[in-house]
Design an enzyme around this catalytic site. Structure first.
Site, PDB file in Angstrom:
ATOM      1  N   LEU A 116       0.855  -1.180   0.000  1.00 26.22           N
ATOM      2  CA  LEU A 116       0.000   0.000   0.000  1.00 26.22           C
ATOM      3  C   LEU A 116       0.892   1.231   0.000  1.00 26.22           C
ATOM      4  CD1 LEU A 116      -2.935  -0.642   2.526  1.00 26.22           C
ATOM      5  CD2 LEU A 116      -3.158  -0.048   0.111  1.00 26.22           C
ATOM      6  N   ASP A 117       0.527   2.244  -0.784  1.00 28.85           N
ATOM      7  CA  ASP A 117       1.290   3.489  -0.806  1.00 28.85           C
ATOM      8  C   ASP A 117       1.262   4.155   0.567  1.00 28.85           C
ATOM      9  OD1 ASP A 117       1.907   3.236  -3.499  1.00 28.85           O
ATOM     10  OD2 ASP A 117       0.161   4.396  -4.158  1.00 28.85           O
ATOM     11  N   PRO A 118       2.263   4.978   0.886  1.00 31.64           N
ATOM     12  CA  PRO A 118       2.304   5.652   2.193  1.00 31.64           C
ATOM     13  C   PRO A 118       1.053   6.469   2.498  1.00 31.64           C
ATOM     14  CG  PRO A 118       4.415   5.867   1.092  1.00 31.64           C
ATOM     15  CD  PRO A 118       3.483   5.251   0.090  1.00 31.64           C
TER      16      PRO A 118
ATOM     17  N   ARG B 248      -4.140   5.042  -8.457  1.00 27.58           N
ATOM     18  CA  ARG B 248      -3.657   6.379  -8.821  1.00 27.58           C
ATOM     19  C   ARG B 248      -3.756   6.581 -10.332  1.00 27.58           C
ATOM     20  NH1 ARG B 248       2.108   6.816  -7.498  1.00 27.58           N
ATOM     21  NH2 ARG B 248       2.138   4.573  -7.116  1.00 27.58           N
TER      22      ARG B 248
END
Length: 301
Positions: A64-66, A254
């Site tokens: 998971l992205d930050p 995204r």
């Protein structure tokens, strides 16, 4: 052994990892501004200390992205063998999308580089274009990603382009998004996509976004990784939509936000992302970092 929300206060782990021949799986609600690696480091420290091991395999099933929150499946011991299989499972997200502007990272980690008209962005137009994203399709990943290009991570090229766009006098030039065209297209599948809400003047405030992404539950945003930049574009009052997406492995939400913006004749970027399900693991059953650490009788501080 699977340790979900129901295990908190009910499960006492033995001190021998050998008592768990299939390993341990823990769905964790990853906090905002933590990297997936941050969570694994914390869980590995707790597990090694609990089981009195100098080293123990601990990994996750799907990064998971930050700036994303939600279900991160943590695998301990021999359960790490299942990580690759678990990554293949279908995932569900709730994505917050801002229209009328793009960022190089397609989220809030980088500042806005281009503004776009929003005349074609409305609740009606969104409901009209979203069904077009259902089914199998090819997707170009964000340049700020871990995709490999001739042995070089895409984010290395992205950082080079980012530095190029910064000028010595403090101003900047537009980030070259076309650099992402060198990435190979990846086959993905979106099985469900649904508009949950639309705010033509943007969300009421940044604090509301953060609370909705699980920060209040985890209480962890400000104590980890403040080096990760988060831009605040709330004063621009960009049109905002919350979209639920069910998709296959390898889907970059995204990039989906970027494509939805383009379909509306505008630009777009994520302002929030929450993974609400990974396979059979739902966020309601996931543990906070504190709760997961507590299973190993170790506090997070």
């Amino acid at each position: 052994m699977i340790l979900s929300k129901a295990a908190v206060g009910e499960t006492v782990l033995s001190r021998s990892i050998d008592d768990y021949p299939e390993g341990i799986i823990i769905p964790v609600d990853k906090p905002y501004r933590w990297t997936s690696a941050d969570v694994i480091r914390k869980m590995k420290f707790c597990a090694c200390r609990h089981f009195r091991k100098k080293n123990l395999k601990v990994g996750h099933a799907g990064t998971l992205d930050p700036l994303a929150t939600g279900v991160l499946i943590v695998c301990v011991g021999k359960a790490t063998r299942l990580a690759e299989e678990l990554q293949k499972h279908e995932k569900e997200y709730v994505a917050g999308i801002s229209f009328g502007a793009t960022t190089p990272s397609y989220d809030l980690e980088k500042e806005i580089d281009m503004r776009y008209p929003t005349d074609g962005v409305s609740e009606e137009s969104l409901r009209a274009v979203l069904p077009g994203f259902l089914g199998g399709q090819e997707q170009v990943a964000p340049l700020f990603s871990a995709k490999s290009i001739d042995g070089v991570r895409a984010y290395e090229l992205a950082r080079k382009e980012w530095r190029r766009s910064r000028t010595g006098d403090g101003t900047s030039t537009a980030f070259d998004h076309s650099a992402a065209d060198i990435l190979n297209r990846q086959n993905i599948n979106i099985s469900e996509i649904e508009l949950l809400s639309f705010f033509p003047e943007g969300l009421p405030g940044k604090a509301d976004v953060e609370l909705s992404q699980g920060d209040a539950r985890n209480g962890a945003e400000d104590r980890r990784n403040l080096r990760i930049n988060v831009t605040d574009n709330s004063s621009l009052h960009l049109p905002h939509a919350d979209v639920r997406v069910v998709c296959s492995k390898g889907t970059y939400v995204r990039a989906l936000a970027r494509d939805i913006g383009e379909a509306l004749g505008s630009g777009a970027h994520l302002d929030a992302l929450r993974r609400t399900r990974n396979g059979g693991f739902r966020v309601e059953d996931a543990l906070s970092v504190d709760e997961a650490a507590g299973l190993f009788n170790t506090k997070t501080e």
